[in-house]
Design a protein around this motif. Structure first.
Motif, short mmCIF file in Angstrom:
data_model
loop_
_atom_site.label_atom_id
_atom_site.label_comp_id
_atom_site.label_asym_id
_atom_site.label_seq_id
_atom_site.Cartn_x
_atom_site.Cartn_y
_atom_site.Cartn_z
N SER A 98 0.86 -1.19 0.00
CA SER A 98 0.00 0.00 0.00
C SER A 98 0.89 1.22 0.00
CB SER A 98 -0.90 0.00 1.23
OG SER A 98 -0.12 0.08 2.40
N ALA A 124 1.85 1.57 -4.31
CA ALA A 124 0.52 1.32 -4.89
C ALA A 124 0.12 2.46 -5.81
CB ALA A 124 -0.50 1.14 -3.78
N GLN A 149 2.08 2.17 -9.01
CA GLN A 149 1.54 1.07 -9.79
C GLN A 149 0.21 1.46 -10.47
OE1 GLN A 149 -0.29 -3.15 -8.69
NE2 GLN A 149 1.80 -2.91 -7.97
N ARG A 151 -2.23 -7.29 -12.95
CA ARG A 151 -1.71 -7.24 -11.60
C ARG A 151 -1.42 -8.66 -11.13
NH1 ARG A 151 0.96 -6.67 -7.80
NH2 ARG A 151 0.31 -6.12 -5.71
N ASN A 152 -0.25 -8.85 -10.59
CA ASN A 152 0.15 -10.16 -10.08
C ASN A 152 0.40 -10.06 -8.58
OD1 ASN A 152 1.17 -12.89 -10.06
ND2 ASN A 152 3.23 -12.02 -10.10
N ASN A 153 -0.61 -10.39 -7.81
CA ASN A 153 -0.45 -10.39 -6.35
C ASN A 153 0.22 -11.69 -5.95
OD1 ASN A 153 -1.68 -8.03 -5.02
ND2 ASN A 153 -3.48 -8.66 -6.19
N GLY A 195 -0.41 -16.10 -6.86
CA GLY A 195 0.54 -15.34 -7.68
C GLY A 195 1.30 -16.30 -8.57
N ASP A 219 5.17 -7.29 -10.05
CA ASP A 219 3.86 -6.70 -9.73
C ASP A 219 2.93 -6.66 -10.93
OD1 ASP A 219 4.41 -5.91 -6.98
OD2 ASP A 219 5.81 -4.48 -7.85
#
Ligand SMILES: [Mg+2]
Length: 118
Positions: free
Chosen positions: A2, A6, A9, A26-28, A48, A55
């Motif tokens: 965060s 963030a 991004q 987005r790749n968490n 992920g 990311d």
């Protein structure tokens, strides 16, 4: 994640989202723990692409695999992140650490220059 990273991004996704030769997702990456009723116990699930994966992951100019690890100005990559980006490059993709939307745009510009795209 965060805060400032963030925000960077989000800006990258906004700026590159309209480019017709770029698609990024987005790749968490992480580990989730939840109760499985059938097994009657907590289970752990990795999510992920892979440990250390970037990311933002997708397709760049020329159809080339593109991975952007987003960091703040002073943010540091983990050894796993460095290894994953190195693997992307080794296999012919573009894997970069970017610290601003401008840097991300520059990566895409360089890809276009290499592939003869506009
Ligand atoms: Mg990051």
């Amino acid at each position: 994640m965060s805060g400032p990273e963030a925000a960077i991004q989000a800006e990258i996704r906004l700026v590159l989202g309209g480019e017709r030769d770029v698609a990024l997702w987005r790749n968490n990456v992480g580990l989730a723990e939840f109760w499985n009723e059938r097994l009657r116990r907590m289970v752990r699930v990795e999510y992920g692409l892979a440990v250390g994966s970037a990311d933002l992951v997708g397709i760049g100019p020329g159809g080339t695999f593109l991975a952007l690890e987003v960091k703040t100005e002073r943010g540091r990559t983990t050894p796993e992140q460095e290894r994953w980006l190195e693997l992307v490059r080794l296999k012919g993709g573009v894997g970069r650490v970017v610290r601003s939307a401008e840097e991300a745009v520059e990566v895409v510009r360089a890809m276009r220059a290499r592939t003869g795209g506009v």
